[in-house]
Design an enzyme around this catalytic site. Structure first.
Site, PDB file in Angstrom:
ATOM      1  N   CYS A   1       0.879  -1.143  -0.214  1.00  0.00           N
ATOM      2  CA  CYS A   1       0.027  -0.171  -0.042  1.00  0.00           C
ATOM      3  C   CYS A   1       0.957   1.259   0.132  1.00  0.00           C
ATOM      4  O   CYS A   1       1.389   1.687   1.239  1.00  0.00           O
ATOM      5  CB  CYS A   1      -0.829   0.060   1.371  1.00  0.00           C
ATOM      6  SG  CYS A   1      -1.998   1.410   1.096  1.00  0.00           S
ATOM      7  N   LEU A   2       1.094   1.685  -1.080  1.00  0.00           N
ATOM      8  CA  LEU A   2       2.061   3.052  -1.382  1.00  0.00           C
ATOM      9  C   LEU A   2       1.152   3.647  -2.537  1.00  0.00           C
ATOM     10  O   LEU A   2       1.013   3.523  -3.451  1.00  0.00           O
ATOM     11  CB  LEU A   2       3.374   2.557  -1.936  1.00  0.00           C
ATOM     12  CG  LEU A   2       4.165   3.699  -2.109  1.00  0.00           C
ATOM     13  CD1 LEU A   2       4.574   4.402  -0.813  1.00  0.00           C
ATOM     14  CD2 LEU A   2       5.576   3.228  -2.449  1.00  0.00           C
TER      15      LEU A   2
END
Length: 113
Positions: free
Chosen positions: A73-74
């Protein structure tokens, strides 16, 4: 940070090892696979963590921005991707996840024992 090319004839797929030197993940070794697709730079590369993440100060396997399947999750790998970004932006973003994890945008919502 170290880069490896498991298949030297395919430079569009490679691995990156991150060795944080500070923060709660200090002393860890974290491997990621990166695959650059044919639509790059209009689409972000596919990034996956290759092992479960263990905090050096916690007994549980946990990182709020990595799930146990290796998904990352970036924000720049999702809605904030822009063709002006490059692979260096992705590598810096991955490194930053270990220096300053973002619990406000969790992918891993539970701690696994």
């Amino acid at each position: 940070m170290q880069t490896q090319f498991p298949n030297p004839s395919d430079i569009m797929q490679f691995e990156v090892t991150i060795l944080p030197d500070e923060g709660i993940y200090q002393g860890g070794l974290f491997r990621f696979s990166i695959k650059v697709n044919n639509n790059y730079p209009h689409e972000p590369p596919a990034v996956r963590c290759l092992q479960k993440v263990r905090s050096m100060t916690l007994t549980q396997l946990y990182h709020p921005n990595l799930d146990l399947d290796g998904n990352v999750c970036l924000n720049i790998l999702r809605e904030e991707w822009n063709p002006i970004l490059n692979l260096n932006s992705v590598l810096v973003g991955l490194q930053f996840l270990f220096l300053d994890p973002n619990p406000d945008d969790p992918l891993n919502k539970r701690i696994e024992a």
